[in-house]
Scaffold this motif. Structure first.
Motif, PDB file in Angstrom:
ATOM      1  N   VAL A  24       0.836  -1.205   0.000  1.00 35.91           N
ATOM      2  CA  VAL A  24       0.000   0.000   0.000  1.00 35.91           C
ATOM      3  C   VAL A  24       0.871   1.255   0.000  1.00 35.91           C
ATOM      4  CG1 VAL A  24      -1.628   1.376   1.383  1.00 35.91           C
ATOM      5  CG2 VAL A  24      -2.019  -1.078   1.062  1.00 35.91           C
ATOM      6  N   PHE A  25       1.870   1.286   0.856  1.00 38.98           N
ATOM      7  CA  PHE A  25       2.692   2.490   0.929  1.00 38.98           C
ATOM      8  C   PHE A  25       3.663   2.600  -0.246  1.00 38.98           C
ATOM      9  CE2 PHE A  25       0.915   2.523   5.164  1.00 38.98           C
ATOM     10  CZ  PHE A  25       0.509   3.854   5.223  1.00 38.98           C
ATOM     11  N   MET A  26       4.029   1.477  -0.841  1.00 41.66           N
ATOM     12  CA  MET A  26       4.820   1.544  -2.073  1.00 41.66           C
ATOM     13  C   MET A  26       3.980   2.156  -3.196  1.00 41.66           C
ATOM     14  SD  MET A  26       7.864   0.688  -1.478  1.00 41.66           S
ATOM     15  CE  MET A  26       8.456   0.605  -3.139  1.00 41.66           C
ATOM     16  N   ARG A  27       2.712   1.786  -3.266  1.00 38.00           N
ATOM     17  CA  ARG A  27       1.820   2.381  -4.264  1.00 38.00           C
ATOM     18  C   ARG A  27       1.657   3.879  -4.024  1.00 38.00           C
ATOM     19  NH1 ARG A  27      -2.991  -1.870  -5.846  1.00 38.00           N
ATOM     20  NH2 ARG A  27      -1.585  -3.600  -6.306  1.00 38.00           N
ATOM     21  N   TYR A  28       1.567   4.244  -2.755  1.00 36.62           N
ATOM     22  CA  TYR A  28       1.462   5.666  -2.442  1.00 36.62           C
ATOM     23  C   TYR A  28       2.709   6.405  -2.926  1.00 36.62           C
ATOM     24  CZ  TYR A  28       1.647  10.045   0.017  1.00 36.62           C
ATOM     25  OH  TYR A  28       1.785  11.382   0.301  1.00 36.62           O
ATOM     26  N   LEU A  29       3.884   5.841  -2.642  1.00 32.36           N
ATOM     27  CA  LEU A  29       5.136   6.499  -3.038  1.00 32.36           C
ATOM     28  C   LEU A  29       5.290   6.580  -4.550  1.00 32.36           C
ATOM     29  CD1 LEU A  29       7.545   4.988  -0.361  1.00 32.36           C
ATOM     30  CD2 LEU A  29       6.674   7.326  -0.482  1.00 32.36           C
ATOM     31  N   LYS A  30       4.807   5.559  -5.274  1.00 37.55           N
ATOM     32  CA  LYS A  30       4.898   5.572  -6.741  1.00 37.55           C
ATOM     33  C   LYS A  30       3.928   6.577  -7.353  1.00 37.55           C
ATOM     34  CE  LYS A  30       6.437   0.835  -7.471  1.00 37.55           C
ATOM     35  NZ  LYS A  30       6.049  -0.502  -7.910  1.00 37.55           N
ATOM     36  N   LYS A  31       2.687   6.581  -6.874  1.00 37.06           N
ATOM     37  CA  LYS A  31       1.654   7.439  -7.463  1.00 37.06           C
ATOM     38  C   LYS A  31       1.688   8.864  -6.931  1.00 37.06           C
ATOM     39  CE  LYS A  31      -1.550   3.795  -8.609  1.00 37.06           C
ATOM     40  NZ  LYS A  31      -2.273   3.885  -9.831  1.00 37.06           N
ATOM     41  N   LYS A  32       2.070   9.013  -5.682  1.00 39.35           N
ATOM     42  CA  LYS A  32       2.091  10.317  -5.008  1.00 39.35           C
ATOM     43  C   LYS A  32       0.796  11.099  -5.233  1.00 39.35           C
ATOM     44  CE  LYS A  32       7.026  10.561  -4.980  1.00 39.35           C
ATOM     45  NZ  LYS A  32       8.211  10.944  -5.653  1.00 39.35           N
ATOM     46  N   PRO A  33      -0.333  10.487  -4.864  1.00 33.94           N
ATOM     47  CA  PRO A  33      -1.606  11.199  -5.060  1.00 33.94           C
ATOM     48  C   PRO A  33      -1.703  12.405  -4.128  1.00 33.94           C
ATOM     49  CG  PRO A  33      -1.942   9.252  -3.731  1.00 33.94           C
ATOM     50  CD  PRO A  33      -0.515   9.215  -4.179  1.00 33.94           C
ATOM     51  N   GLU A  34      -2.394  13.414  -4.577  1.00 35.67           N
ATOM     52  CA  GLU A  34      -2.642  14.577  -3.728  1.00 35.67           C
ATOM     53  C   GLU A  34      -4.084  14.501  -3.258  1.00 35.67           C
ATOM     54  OE1 GLU A  34      -1.323  18.328  -5.002  1.00 35.67           O
ATOM     55  OE2 GLU A  34       0.512  17.537  -5.894  1.00 35.67           O
ATOM     56  N   PHE A  35      -4.271  14.626  -1.968  1.00 35.36           N
ATOM     57  CA  PHE A  35      -5.591  14.484  -1.378  1.00 35.36           C
ATOM     58  C   PHE A  35      -6.212  15.850  -1.133  1.00 35.36           C
ATOM     59  CE2 PHE A  35      -3.101  10.817   0.457  1.00 35.36           C
ATOM     60  CZ  PHE A  35      -3.542   9.912  -0.490  1.00 35.36           C
ATOM     61  N   GLN A  36      -7.493  15.980  -1.499  1.00 41.65           N
ATOM     62  CA  GLN A  36      -8.198  17.248  -1.288  1.00 41.65           C
ATOM     63  C   GLN A  36      -8.561  17.447   0.175  1.00 41.65           C
ATOM     64  OE1 GLN A  36      -9.889  15.173  -3.863  1.00 41.65           O
ATOM     65  NE2 GLN A  36      -8.609  16.054  -5.456  1.00 41.65           N
ATOM     66  N   SER A  37      -8.682  16.326   0.912  1.00 44.14           N
ATOM     67  CA  SER A  37      -9.073  16.419   2.310  1.00 44.14           C
ATOM     68  C   SER A  37      -8.573  15.192   3.059  1.00 44.14           C
ATOM     69  CB  SER A  37     -10.603  16.487   2.422  1.00 44.14           C
ATOM     70  OG  SER A  37     -11.174  15.267   1.980  1.00 44.14           O
ATOM     71  N   GLU A  38      -8.690  15.240   4.362  1.00 47.28           N
ATOM     72  CA  GLU A  38      -8.338  14.106   5.219  1.00 47.28           C
ATOM     73  C   GLU A  38      -9.198  12.892   4.857  1.00 47.28           C
ATOM     74  OE1 GLU A  38      -6.389  12.060   8.262  1.00 47.28           O
ATOM     75  OE2 GLU A  38      -5.966  14.098   7.602  1.00 47.28           O
ATOM     76  N   GLU A  39     -10.475  13.138   4.615  1.00 46.37           N
ATOM     77  CA  GLU A  39     -11.408  12.070   4.248  1.00 46.37           C
ATOM     78  C   GLU A  39     -10.999  11.422   2.915  1.00 46.37           C
ATOM     79  OE1 GLU A  39     -16.020  11.881   2.989  1.00 46.37           O
ATOM     80  OE2 GLU A  39     -15.603  12.930   4.867  1.00 46.37           O
ATOM     81  N   HIS A  40     -10.571  12.224   1.959  1.00 42.31           N
ATOM     82  CA  HIS A  40     -10.128  11.709   0.665  1.00 42.31           C
ATOM     83  C   HIS A  40      -8.893  10.824   0.845  1.00 42.31           C
ATOM     84  CE1 HIS A  40      -8.029  12.395  -3.386  1.00 42.31           C
ATOM     85  NE2 HIS A  40      -9.007  11.543  -3.597  1.00 42.31           N
ATOM     86  N   GLY A  41      -7.952  11.256   1.669  1.00 46.28           N
ATOM     87  CA  GLY A  41      -6.756  10.460   1.936  1.00 46.28           C
ATOM     88  C   GLY A  41      -7.098   9.147   2.613  1.00 46.28           C
ATOM     89  N   LYS A  42      -7.964   9.211   3.598  1.00 45.03           N
ATOM     90  CA  LYS A  42      -8.379   8.007   4.320  1.00 45.03           C
ATOM     91  C   LYS A  42      -9.052   7.022   3.364  1.00 45.03           C
ATOM     92  CE  LYS A  42     -10.996   6.612   8.409  1.00 45.03           C
ATOM     93  NZ  LYS A  42     -11.758   7.050   9.582  1.00 45.03           N
ATOM     94  N   ALA A  43      -9.939   7.530   2.528  1.00 43.13           N
ATOM     95  CA  ALA A  43     -10.646   6.678   1.569  1.00 43.13           C
ATOM     96  C   ALA A  43      -9.667   6.041   0.579  1.00 43.13           C
ATOM     97  CB  ALA A  43     -11.706   7.481   0.820  1.00 43.13           C
ATOM     98  N   TRP A  44      -8.683   6.803   0.116  1.00 44.10           N
ATOM     99  CA  TRP A  44      -7.701   6.272  -0.830  1.00 44.10           C
ATOM    100  C   TRP A  44      -6.923   5.121  -0.201  1.00 44.10           C
ATOM    101  CZ3 TRP A  44      -2.514   5.346  -1.398  1.00 44.10           C
ATOM    102  CH2 TRP A  44      -2.048   5.112  -2.693  1.00 44.10           C
ATOM    103  N   PHE A  45      -6.440   5.317   1.014  1.00 39.73           N
ATOM    104  CA  PHE A  45      -5.655   4.270   1.671  1.00 39.73           C
ATOM    105  C   PHE A  45      -6.500   3.035   1.987  1.00 39.73           C
ATOM    106  CE2 PHE A  45      -2.487   7.589   2.361  1.00 39.73           C
ATOM    107  CZ  PHE A  45      -1.331   6.879   2.055  1.00 39.73           C
ATOM    108  N   LEU A  46      -7.741   3.232   2.401  1.00 38.96           N
ATOM    109  CA  LEU A  46      -8.618   2.084   2.670  1.00 38.96           C
ATOM    110  C   LEU A  46      -8.891   1.304   1.384  1.00 38.96           C
ATOM    111  CD1 LEU A  46     -11.101   3.698   5.196  1.00 38.96           C
ATOM    112  CD2 LEU A  46      -9.361   1.969   5.699  1.00 38.96           C
TER     113      LEU A  46
END
Length: 162
Positions: free
Chosen positions: A44-66
């Motif tokens: 999961v965190f490797m995907r985060y590091l590769k994609k480097k998504p930008e989250f509009q909100s805390e909720e958006h970040g939480k939803a992406w990781f889940l």
């Protein structure tokens, strides 16, 4: 240039610290053992590091990781080699004996019910949010939550002769 790189590393570290417990809890709930949960966590965190998504909100970040954690877990379970592997029983350290026992009983539920129960009770997400993350209709999530609760109640009653 160096300053900008340092700031982005700090941001990455903050993101990892913010979401690591949530990702690991869900990965463990899905995988039922520490070793596989560690693998999912890392993926999961490797995907985060590769994609480097930008989250509009805390909720958006939480939803992406889940969502990514659920997808990585599904992919892991679907792997051909996985179907022939045997799972070793492991557990994580819980704050209370009651939490440990509940975790053990939750492992007996099918994955589709276990993930809905985990997201609803442990991550405190609404049925609507769970349906978005799992890409299921809200009515399906409600049904799975109801069935999962019923199954868990039966397991607990049988186990503890309530």
């Amino acid at each position: 240039m160096e300053q900008q790189s340092l700031e982005s590393n700090d941001c990455i570290e903050d993101i990892i610290n913010r979401y690591s417990n949530m990702v690991y809890r869900l990965a463990f709930a899905q995988m039922r053992n520490k070793t596989d949960a560690d693998d999912i966590f890392q993926e999961v965190f490797m995907r985060y590091l590769k994609k480097k998504p930008e989250f509009q909100s805390e909720e958006h970040g939480k939803a992406w990781f889940l969502r990514v954690t659920v997808n990585c877990s599904k992919k892991f379970w679907a792997a051909a080699w996985r179907k022939r592997a045997e799972v070793l029983e492991e557990s994580v350290i819980f704050e209370s004996e009651q939490e440990r026992e509940l975790s053990y009983e939750l492992k007996k539920l099918p994955v589709k019910y276990r993930v809905v129960i985990h997201l609803f009770y442990y991550e405190d997400l609404s049925i609507e949010k769970i349906s978005q993350i799992l890409k299921r209709k809200p009515s399906t999530v409600r049904t799975q939550l109801t069935r999962g609760r019923r199954m868990l109640k039966e397991i607990l009653e049988e186990e503890y002769h309530v």
